[in-house]
Design a protein around this motif. Structure first.
Motif, PDB file in Angstrom:
ATOM      1  N   VAL A 136       0.866  -1.175   0.000  1.00 13.39           N
ATOM      2  CA  VAL A 136       0.000   0.000   0.000  1.00 13.39           C
ATOM      3  C   VAL A 136       0.905   1.228   0.000  1.00 13.39           C
ATOM      4  O   VAL A 136       1.723   1.398   0.904  1.00 13.39           O
ATOM      5  CB  VAL A 136      -0.928   0.040   1.240  1.00 13.39           C
ATOM      6  CG1 VAL A 136      -1.817   1.285   1.201  1.00 13.39           C
ATOM      7  CG2 VAL A 136      -1.764  -1.223   1.324  1.00 13.39           C
ATOM      8  N   HIS A 137       0.753   2.077  -1.004  1.00 16.48           N
ATOM      9  CA  HIS A 137       1.564   3.290  -1.120  1.00 16.48           C
ATOM     10  C   HIS A 137       0.899   4.433  -0.370  1.00 16.48           C
ATOM     11  O   HIS A 137      -0.317   4.572  -0.379  1.00 16.48           O
ATOM     12  CB  HIS A 137       1.716   3.667  -2.595  1.00 16.48           C
ATOM     13  CG  HIS A 137       2.465   4.936  -2.808  1.00 16.48           C
ATOM     14  ND1 HIS A 137       1.842   6.125  -3.081  1.00 16.48           N
ATOM     15  CD2 HIS A 137       3.794   5.199  -2.757  1.00 16.48           C
ATOM     16  CE1 HIS A 137       2.763   7.071  -3.214  1.00 16.48           C
ATOM     17  NE2 HIS A 137       3.944   6.540  -3.013  1.00 16.48           N
ATOM     18  N   PHE A 138       1.736   5.250   0.297  1.00 18.54           N
ATOM     19  CA  PHE A 138       1.210   6.415   0.998  1.00 18.54           C
ATOM     20  C   PHE A 138       2.193   7.577   0.910  1.00 18.54           C
ATOM     21  O   PHE A 138       3.369   7.398   0.627  1.00 18.54           O
ATOM     22  CB  PHE A 138       0.899   6.091   2.471  1.00 18.54           C
ATOM     23  CG  PHE A 138       2.085   5.683   3.289  1.00 18.54           C
ATOM     24  CD1 PHE A 138       2.847   6.623   3.966  1.00 18.54           C
ATOM     25  CD2 PHE A 138       2.451   4.343   3.386  1.00 18.54           C
ATOM     26  CE1 PHE A 138       3.951   6.248   4.725  1.00 18.54           C
ATOM     27  CE2 PHE A 138       3.545   3.960   4.143  1.00 18.54           C
ATOM     28  CZ  PHE A 138       4.305   4.925   4.811  1.00 18.54           C
ATOM     29  N   ARG A 139       1.683   8.775   1.136  1.00 19.17           N
ATOM     30  CA  ARG A 139       2.483  10.009   1.220  1.00 19.17           C
ATOM     31  C   ARG A 139       2.265  10.557   2.619  1.00 19.17           C
ATOM     32  O   ARG A 139       1.139  10.609   3.104  1.00 19.17           O
ATOM     33  CB  ARG A 139       2.022  11.032   0.182  1.00 19.17           C
ATOM     34  CG  ARG A 139       2.233  10.567  -1.250  1.00 19.17           C
ATOM     35  CD  ARG A 139       1.487  11.455  -2.250  1.00 19.17           C
ATOM     36  NE  ARG A 139       1.346  10.769  -3.511  1.00 19.17           N
ATOM     37  CZ  ARG A 139       2.249  10.787  -4.489  1.00 19.17           C
ATOM     38  NH1 ARG A 139       3.350  11.477  -4.343  1.00 19.17           N
ATOM     39  NH2 ARG A 139       2.063  10.119  -5.604  1.00 19.17           N
ATOM     40  N   ASP A 140       3.352  10.983   3.264  1.00 20.23           N
ATOM     41  CA  ASP A 140       3.292  11.382   4.659  1.00 20.23           C
ATOM     42  C   ASP A 140       4.109  12.648   4.869  1.00 20.23           C
ATOM     43  O   ASP A 140       5.284  12.693   4.508  1.00 20.23           O
ATOM     44  CB  ASP A 140       3.837  10.239   5.513  1.00 20.23           C
ATOM     45  CG  ASP A 140       3.788  10.483   7.004  1.00 20.23           C
ATOM     46  OD1 ASP A 140       3.219  11.508   7.443  1.00 20.23           O
ATOM     47  OD2 ASP A 140       4.320   9.632   7.747  1.00 20.23           O
ATOM     48  N   THR A 141       3.492  13.671   5.453  1.00 20.93           N
ATOM     49  CA  THR A 141       4.230  14.901   5.731  1.00 20.93           C
ATOM     50  C   THR A 141       5.170  14.723   6.921  1.00 20.93           C
ATOM     51  O   THR A 141       5.993  15.590   7.185  1.00 20.93           O
ATOM     52  CB  THR A 141       3.276  16.079   6.013  1.00 20.93           C
ATOM     53  OG1 THR A 141       2.460  15.770   7.138  1.00 20.93           O
ATOM     54  CG2 THR A 141       2.435  16.402   4.793  1.00 20.93           C
ATOM     55  N   GLY A 142       5.064  13.605   7.624  1.00 24.20           N
ATOM     56  CA  GLY A 142       5.959  13.323   8.733  1.00 24.20           C
ATOM     57  C   GLY A 142       5.514  13.983  10.019  1.00 24.20           C
ATOM     58  O   GLY A 142       4.587  14.781  10.048  1.00 24.20           O
ATOM     59  N   SER A 143       6.204  13.619  11.086  1.00 26.67           N
ATOM     60  CA  SER A 143       5.845  14.125  12.406  1.00 26.67           C
ATOM     61  C   SER A 143       7.026  14.818  13.052  1.00 26.67           C
ATOM     62  O   SER A 143       8.139  14.310  13.044  1.00 26.67           O
ATOM     63  CB  SER A 143       5.391  12.967  13.298  1.00 26.67           C
ATOM     64  OG  SER A 143       5.125  13.422  14.593  1.00 26.67           O
ATOM     65  N   SER A 144       6.740  15.967  13.618  1.00 23.87           N
ATOM     66  CA  SER A 144       7.735  16.664  14.424  1.00 23.87           C
ATOM     67  C   SER A 144       7.491  16.364  15.902  1.00 23.87           C
ATOM     68  O   SER A 144       8.262  16.759  16.757  1.00 23.87           O
ATOM     69  CB  SER A 144       7.643  18.178  14.187  1.00 23.87           C
ATOM     70  OG  SER A 144       6.397  18.662  14.649  1.00 23.87           O
ATOM     71  N   GLY A 145       6.394  15.668  16.180  1.00 17.75           N
ATOM     72  CA  GLY A 145       6.016  15.367  17.543  1.00 17.75           C
ATOM     73  C   GLY A 145       5.132  16.430  18.175  1.00 17.75           C
ATOM     74  O   GLY A 145       4.636  16.260  19.287  1.00 17.75           O
ATOM     75  N   ASN A 146       4.925  17.529  17.467  1.00 16.19           N
ATOM     76  CA  ASN A 146       4.134  18.640  18.006  1.00 16.19           C
ATOM     77  C   ASN A 146       2.844  18.891  17.235  1.00 16.19           C
ATOM     78  O   ASN A 146       2.211  19.929  17.434  1.00 16.19           O
ATOM     79  CB  ASN A 146       4.973  19.933  17.999  1.00 16.19           C
ATOM     80  CG  ASN A 146       6.189  19.812  18.882  1.00 16.19           C
ATOM     81  OD1 ASN A 146       6.150  19.171  19.923  1.00 16.19           O
ATOM     82  ND2 ASN A 146       7.289  20.399  18.451  1.00 16.19           N
TER      83      ASN A 146
END
Length: 177
Positions: free
Chosen positions: A79-89
């Motif tokens: 399953v392909h996905f795009r993720d802006t990622g996490s800074s934890g905040n």
């Protein structure tokens, strides 16, 4: 529910939540369905004598921000996905479900805006769409929904908000059941 639709996100994304007489995943009346209009149309108007004729740009849009791409093992393969990622905040994590036959590319114009609004955005390609592996038959709305939990597990996420556009709204309804 594991997939609430937070009111602030609805306001941010101009979402309209309506009641429906049912969904492809349920025969219960009153199932909530998220209907979203985000203006992904890539059309500009000409000036002068041709001002009323739209011009549709072809090819990739000029984007400054491109989210990280990844794959998770799903029920039909990768399953392909795009993720802006996490800074934890982040204030929220938002799963974006496109309309069929589109892919997570449908949201290319909003990934950066969501990230700048302190929202982690994850767009998921359905089986047989975008860069996800196909399933063995024509996918159903339930098949579209079944690829979401494996991506969330892969990313180590629990409760998220889900935004569905058109067909994605039906898949979001399946997730809430």
């Amino acid at each position: 529910s594991m997939f609430p639709l937070a009111p602030p996100l609805c306001a941010l994304l101009s979402a309209l939540v309506i009641g429906s007489a049912g969904s492809p995943c349920s025969n219960r009346a009153g199932t909530a369905m998220a209907v979203v209009s985000l203006g992904f149309c890539n059309i500009r108007m000409k000036t002068g004598a041709e001002k009323d004729k739209p011009v549709v740009r072809k090819g990739r849009m000029d984007l400054q921000y491109i989210p990280k791409r990844g794959y998770a093992d799903g029920p039909f393969g990768q399953v392909h996905f795009r993720d802006t990622g996490s800074s934890g905040n982040e204030e929220a994590t938002l799963v974006l479900l496109a309309m069929a036959p589109q892919s997570s590319r449908q949201f290319e114009n909003v990934y950066e805006k969501l990230k700048n609004a302190n929202i982690r955005a994850i767009g998921i390609d359905y089986p047989g769409f975008g860069e996800s592996d196909p399933c063995g038959s024509v996918p159903t709305i339930r098949d579209f929904a079944e690829v979401v939990p494996p991506v969330l597990d892969h990313l180590g996420l629990g409760t998220v908000d889900v935004l569905g556009h058109h067909t994605g709204a039906f898949a979001a309804c399946c997730l809430s059941q």
